[in-house]
Write an enzyme that holds these catalytic residues in place. Structure first.
Site, PDB file in Angstrom:
ATOM      1  N   ASP A   1      40.649  49.074  26.732  1.00  0.00           N
ATOM      2  CA  ASP A   1      40.182  47.747  27.166  1.00  0.00           C
ATOM      3  C   ASP A   1      39.781  46.906  25.957  1.00  0.00           C
ATOM      4  OD1 ASP A   1      40.624  48.113  29.799  1.00  0.00           O
ATOM      5  OD2 ASP A   1      38.522  48.322  30.403  1.00  0.00           O
TER       6      ASP A   1
ATOM      7  N   ASP B   1      45.749  50.457  38.122  1.00  0.00           N
ATOM      8  CA  ASP B   1      44.495  50.785  37.435  1.00  0.00           C
ATOM      9  C   ASP B   1      43.797  51.983  38.071  1.00  0.00           C
ATOM     10  OD1 ASP B   1      42.493  50.481  35.553  1.00  0.00           O
ATOM     11  OD2 ASP B   1      42.274  48.327  35.891  1.00  0.00           O
TER      12      ASP B   1
HETATM   13  C1  GLA Z   1      39.655  47.663  34.241  1.00  0.00           C
HETATM   14  C2  GLA Z   1      40.865  47.417  33.381  1.00  0.00           C
HETATM   15  C3  GLA Z   1      40.877  45.983  32.908  1.00  0.00           C
HETATM   16  C4  GLA Z   1      40.847  45.052  34.093  1.00  0.00           C
HETATM   17  C5  GLA Z   1      39.677  45.383  34.991  1.00  0.00           C
HETATM   18  C6  GLA Z   1      39.722  44.608  36.294  1.00  0.00           C
HETATM   19  O1  GLA Z   1      38.484  47.564  33.506  1.00  0.00           O
HETATM   20  O2  GLA Z   1      40.893  48.306  32.323  1.00  0.00           O
HETATM   21  O3  GLA Z   1      42.004  45.731  32.097  1.00  0.00           O
HETATM   22  O4  GLA Z   1      42.057  45.164  34.810  1.00  0.00           O
HETATM   23  O5  GLA Z   1      39.642  46.773  35.326  1.00  0.00           O
HETATM   24  O6  GLA Z   1      38.674  44.920  37.133  1.00  0.00           O
END
Ligand code: GLA
Length: 730
Positions: free
Chosen positions: A533, A473
């Site tokens: 997301d 991420d």
């Molecule tokens: C980001 C990612 C999510 C999740 C969160 C965890 O927002 O896009 O999918 O993994 O971090 O903190």
């Protein structure tokens, strides 16, 4: 003013003895260049394959222009390396500045005089060399056309002189746009709402976009589609780079040059970012461009290129596994009993990979219980996992699944052991405040000790545990990054490349709060992309078609989210959410234990359908389906003897009798057995005549399916249908 009769000489590049011509061909595409030694290189043709015996000089003549009344006697030809030397007023493809030791001697923009000195055309490649002897500059541009018809272009600059200078910009691609492309389709977005399309006429205003956050971001300006409105032909363009980009289309309204708009794409450099000492060389990332008959054909070109030339080889030997990701189910509230129960519920649905998201790690003083701490402390939290991660992984494996883990290596929480030990490891300006975003700072990857620490931690995690997959991420913008963008992106690439080399079986997903860093640079070293997301199926019905214009379906993670959706608040039926999630790399990001029994059954049925159809979806040709109702959209994939279509409806139809959905990509003469795979959307299914026939299958020709289509009950909002086709062989 010139007298009209005087305007007789054809435009530059067509001198008395004329330029040379070179062509690059592939099955369906041709590129033609005009090469005038001692002067410039130009693009004569980019499009569908031309006959072998095409007269290239005649081709150039066919689109050459004569002089008009208010023009230089020798109009500037920006060609493939736009410069100011002849009075062209646009942005130069190369811009240089003085270095510290060379304050007086750096060339001014108007003084750079790079002339084509040599070229080499070999197989499907052309390399062009330009020199400026006065300042000691050499530029090389390399064009290549791949088997899929994708054209790649990149440039390098070498300091052949005696003085250092700084490089402020170098376009990877500078190209006159063939005149037939008159529309520009660009993309813009924000977190959880990526890749919105805007269509505008290309002239007279042109277009300019850049990013300055150390990554492409949600802005989408690293992707572009130009369209010939009259014929539907499109030209797609993309910069394969995970740092900042600079994209522009400049139109010469005043007619100082030959009138063609210039497309420039490259990595954005900060002023003075790159210093070129004598003998030093700097190379740009690659730009991908290709022209195709329509947007489906364009998607297929990009997908074929990604599959054949970009995506890492080696990890994708087996079908793409169905994921269950813990994030929307548990968030930061991790405990072993909950995780074990979630694993059990996942396995009952037919899930094949369990991904433990954020919250599993921590340091000596705090553990990751919210987004304010612990990034950087990549040690398994003993509070949550007293015996480490292995018992959970063993449980996952005992249920027949493999295990994936979330990491965010490039980031640092101010509340962490790592920050307390190394406060200078983050991007910062000495003495200035350190602004956070999502409460976090960014590690400075240009420091070798930082990447060494990350490599050690990631290697240790992968060596000590049976981990099949990392979700990598990246949840904030990079600042202050002044002058380090290129080096930072390259350091990231090295970090991932080295990790992959040490753990070749581990798959990596790239996520950046969803679609904040999607490009062919990151795709070359990751197996999967998290496109957004936002799991809301209505949003996904726009987001997946938008990304799949450039990125193949198998790479686009597509998850069934909870209802109500945590981002939009919308409640959507499981049948709709599950059908939409099938078109991509399917997963579940919700808690099955909180679902109604009927929903779990429905979801399990769709997971089984995904397993049945992923061979088609992940290797086939993607087609974008059209429908007159703006609330109806569709995608279809054809592969060998099979095809699967998804037709989704977001709004209540304005018509009682919705127009039939017309399919694409079929063989007109072939008969197909057409079924509507169940489960069906409950309400809409009541309006399906002859339900029995659609279960057992109806034989129809490709021609009828493409010309007349299928009259599905496309009336009810928030419903979707799958259409399955199999060739009938006699
Ligand atoms: C980001 C990612 C999510 C999740 C969160 C965890 O927002 O896009 O999918 O993994 O971090 O903190």
């Amino acid at each position: 003013m010139r007298e009209p009769g005087e305007a007789s000489k054809v435009a530059a590049g067509m001198e008395a003895n004329g330029p040379d011509y070179a062509r690059l061909d592939q099955e369906a595409s041709t590129l033609v260049f005009a090469l005038a030694k001692g002067s410039a290189a130009d693009l004569v043709y980019l499009g569908a394959r031309l006959p072998e015996d095409e007269d290239l000089a005649a081709l150039a003549l066919a689109t050459a222009r004569s002089l008009h009344e208010s023009q230089s006697d020798r109009p500037p030809t920006p060609g493939l390396l736009s410069q100011r030397r002849e009075g062209w007023s646009g942005t130069p493809a190369v811009s240089l500045g003085p270095s510290d030791e060379n304050c007086d001697e750096a060339p001014h923009l108007h003084e750079v005089d790079l002339r084509l000195s040599e070229w080499e055309a070999r197989a499907q490649q052309l390399s062009l060399t330009y020199q400026d002897d006065r300042f000691g500059l050499e530029i090389e541009q390399r064009w290549r056309i791949t088997a899929s018809g994708m054209i790649t272009a990149k440039a390098s600059i070498t300091n052949t002189g005696a003085h250092a200078f700084t490089l402020d910009g170098l376009s990877a691609l500078a190209m006159p746009i063939p005149a037939r492309f008159d529309q520009l389709i660009s993309f813009s977005g924000r977190w959880a709402s990526e890749m919105h399309e805007t269509r505008q006429p290309l002239a007279p205003t042109g277009f300019a976009r850049h990013s300055a956050i150390g990554k492409p971001g949600f802005g989408g300006g690293n992707w572009l589609v130009l369209e010939d409105e009259a014929s539907d032909e499109v030209l797609g363009a993309h910069l394969a780079w995970s740092g900042d980009y600079d994209t522009r289309v400049e139109c010469d309204n005043a007619g100082a040059s030959d009138g063609r708009p210039i497309l420039q794409m490259g990595a954005r450099l900060d002023s003075g970012e790159v210093t070129l000492e004598p003998g030093a060389r700097h190379e740009t990332p690659e730009v991908l461009i290709t022209a195709a008959p329509d947007r489906s054909a364009l998607a297929q070109r990009f997908h074929r290129h990604a599959r054949e030339q970009i995506l890492p080889k080696g990890t994708q030997t087996a079908p793409r596994k169905v994921h269950l990701n813990s994030w929307e189910a548990l968030g930061f509230n991790l405990s072993e009993p909950d995780l074990f129960a979630l694993v059990d519920a996942a396995s009952e649905l037919g899930i094949e990979r369990f991904v433990l998201d954020d919250g599993w790690f921590g340091g000596t003083e705090e553990r990751r219980q919210n987004d304010r701490t612990s990034l950087g402390d990549w040690f398994v939290s003993r509070d949550v996992f007293p015996a480490g991660l292995t018992p959970l992984i063993e449980h996952v494996k005992a249920k027949g699944m493999d295990f994936g883990l979330w990491v965010e290596p490039e980031m640092l929480s101010p509340q962490s052991d790592l920050y307390r030990a190394h406060p200078d490891w983050c991007l910062h300006t000495t003495g200035a405040p350190r602004p956070t975003m999502r409460n976090q700072l960014v590690l400075d990857l240009t420091k070798p000790e930082v990447t060494a620490y990350l490599a050690e931690r990631l290697n240790a995690l992968l060596t000590e545990h049976d981990i099949a997959y990392l979700k990598w991420d990246h949840n904030r913008d990079l600042f202050p990054l002044t002058g380090k963008g290129t080096a930072h992106t390259r350091a990231l690439y090295r970090l991932i490349d080295d990790l992959r080399a040490a753990h070749p079986a581990v798959e990596i997903e790239s996520c950046s709060s969803g679609g904040g860093r999607i490009d062919y640079g990151i795709l070359a070293r990751t197996d999967r992309i998290w496109p957004s997301d936002n799991n809301d199926a209505i949003e996904r019905l726009r987001i997946i078609p938008a990304w799949s214009q450039f990125v193949p379906l198998e790479v686009l993670g597509n998850h069934v989210g909870p209802s109500p959706n945590p981002i939009t608040g919308r409640r959507l039926a499981m049948d709709f959410r599950a059908k939409v999630a099938l078109f991509g790399h399917m997963g579940v990001e919700a808690d099955p234990r909180a679902m109604r029994e009927a929903d779990r059954t429905n979801l399990a049925a769709h997971i089984a359908l995904y397993k049945q159809w992923r061979g088609t979806l992940h290797a086939g040709d993607l087609w974008r389906l059209d429908h007159p109702d703006p609330g109806v959209g569709g995608l279809m994939v054809t592969h060998q003897d099979t095809a699967l279509a998804l037709v989704g409806q977001t709004q209540f139809s304005p018509a009682f009798d919705a127009a039939p959905i017309r399919l694409k990509g079929l063989e007109p003469e072939t008969l197909y057995r057409v079924t509507l795979p169940q489960p069906w959307p409950p309400k809409a299914a009541l309006y399906l005549p002859n339900a029995q026939s659609w279960q057992s299958g109806v034989a129809l020709s490709g021609q009828s399916l493409m010309t007349q289509g299928l009259a599905l009950p496309l009336t009810h909002p928030e419903t979707a249908w799958l259409i399955a086709l199999e060739k009938i062989t006699t």
